[in-house]
Scaffold this active site. Structure first.
Site, mmCIF file in Angstrom:
data_model
loop_
_atom_site.group_PDB
_atom_site.id
_atom_site.type_symbol
_atom_site.label_atom_id
_atom_site.label_comp_id
_atom_site.label_asym_id
_atom_site.label_seq_id
_atom_site.Cartn_x
_atom_site.Cartn_y
_atom_site.Cartn_z
ATOM 1 N N CYS A 102 30.206 42.555 45.633
ATOM 2 C CA CYS A 102 31.316 42.879 46.520
ATOM 3 C C CYS A 102 32.635 42.511 45.853
ATOM 4 O O CYS A 102 32.749 41.458 45.224
ATOM 5 C CB CYS A 102 31.159 42.116 47.839
ATOM 6 S SG CYS A 102 32.506 42.322 49.007
ATOM 7 N N CYS A 103 33.634 43.395 45.978
ATOM 8 C CA CYS A 103 35.004 43.036 45.611
ATOM 9 C C CYS A 103 35.892 43.367 46.804
ATOM 10 O O CYS A 103 35.411 43.434 47.936
ATOM 11 C CB CYS A 103 35.453 43.729 44.324
ATOM 12 S SG CYS A 103 35.611 45.519 44.428
ATOM 13 N N ALA A 104 37.167 43.551 46.601
ATOM 14 C CA ALA A 104 38.071 43.719 47.743
ATOM 15 C C ALA A 104 37.805 45.013 48.509
ATOM 16 O O ALA A 104 37.686 45.007 49.737
ATOM 17 C CB ALA A 104 39.524 43.672 47.269
#
Length: 364
Positions: A96-98
């Site tokens: 997961c990232c932003a």
């Protein structure tokens, strides 16, 4: 590689406590994260700031090139080692990232080149955050029964024992009063809301949930505040009030605030520092309500607290704390709660001792 991208997929991640390898910078993670996430960033705070500045001044291609330059060589190897270990330890996890953009895709590609295929959250943290907010709004529409009662009535325990109960204070890591802090630091507001949403989703998924059982809380629990959608529903909810004998309440408070907190502090810090932390915790709690007590009464109770601590240190007995706890309850906490309860008297649907309220709640 299968990616998660539907609302139901996002909810399933939260319900299952799916491990999330969050590759955002630490500053982003601290501002808000999902409950089962671990932070293994692609870039640290300084690297992220440098890339962001480069993006604004020179555009995306230059920023991407700088990112690859900053995360190269030994730094990249160290981070790859951490990601690889996390993937192997959490084979059912997800990246997961932003927003599901370049950072998670870069890490995913590097892992693939190292022989590990690992999915990512399409839409990233932002999509999960929106799911958490929407789930709370939706689930808060179910009927609510609040457990009320004066300090020491065992409200939290009663909520914890209900299959449809959600321990708001436990999630907030704070017991809601001046003495409410625990040894765990409180989460950021967004992380608290995410944790609450996940807990509500899990509780709802375990059963055919007809109503929620919650403690009668004010808007603030320590530094966290309840989501407005839930708080609004709680102001309309029925209240069951625990009315236990004063002596029973004192026993509970002695166990919770003196015996247990002393144990927790010494377990965490060792005997000497733990004792100092415990003393500071009690004095800080009393000091927090100094203005409401008045300076003279505060000084009297603070002196009695010091005497009680000396007795506890030399004999191990916590009985001396009654000298300041009893007047604190009778002069401050009990009148304050009764005043608050009077303002919502029409919402009270049941009164009884702890066991009677527990039976009544289960019948609802």
């Amino acid at each position: 590689m299968q990616e998660r991208h539907t609302e139901q997929d996002y909810r399933a991640l939260l319900i299952a406590d799916t491990p999330i390898i969050d590759v955002r910078a630490p500053i982003e993670f601290e501002q808000g994260a999902m409950p089962a996430a671990i932070n293994l960033p692609l870039m640290d705070n300084d690297e992220r700031a440098a890339v962001g500045t480069c993006y604004k001044q020179q555009g995306s291609d230059a920023a991407l090139a700088l990112g690859h330059k900053l995360v190269a060589g030994e730094i990249r190897q160290q981070r790859m080692y951490a990601w690889r270990a996390a993937c192997l330890q959490n084979p059912q996890g997800i990246l997961c990232c932003a927003r599901g953009g370049q950072r998670s895709h870069i890490v995913q590609r590097w892992l693939h080149e190292a022989g590990i295929d690992y999915p990512l959250v399409e839409g990233g943290y932002k999509a999960l955050r929106q799911t958490a907010i929407q789930a709370t709004i939706e689930l808060a529409q179910k009927p609510i029964v609040l457990i009320g009662g004066c300090t020491g009535s065992g409200k939290t325990l009663l909520v914890q024992q209900q299959p449809n109960g959600v321990d708001l204070e436990g999630l907030a890591r704070h017991r809601g009063s001046a003495f409410g802090r625990t040894l765990q630091p409180q989460l950021s507001q967004a992380s608290f809301e995410n944790l609450l949403a996940a807990e509500m989703l899990k509780t709802d998924a375990r059963q055919d949930l007809r109503l929620w059982v919650l403690e009668d809380e004010s808007r603030m629990i320590g530094s966290n505040h309840l989501p407005e959608c839930l708080r609004e529903r709680m102001t309309q909810a029925a209240i069951a009030v625990v009315e236990d004998p004063f002596e029973i309440r004192l026993e509970r408070l002695n166990e919770e605030y003196f015996l247990r907190m002393h144990h927790d502090f010494t377990h965490a810090y060792g005997d000497e520092q733990g004792w100092q932390e415990y003393c500071e915790y009690l004095h800080h709690g009393l000091s927090a309500i100094k203005r409401r007590l008045g300076l003279q009464r505060y000084n009297e109770l603070a002196a009695q607290l010091d005497t009680a601590l000396t007795t506890q240190l030399t004999t191990g007995s916590t009985d001396g704390h009654l000298a300041w706890l009893v007047p604190l309850l009778k002069e401050y906490y009990d009148p304050m709660y009764r005043y608050q309860l009077e303002k919502k008297a029409e919402k009270v649907v049941f009164r009884g001792e702890w066991a009677e309220v527990a039976v009544w709640v289960k019948a609802q």
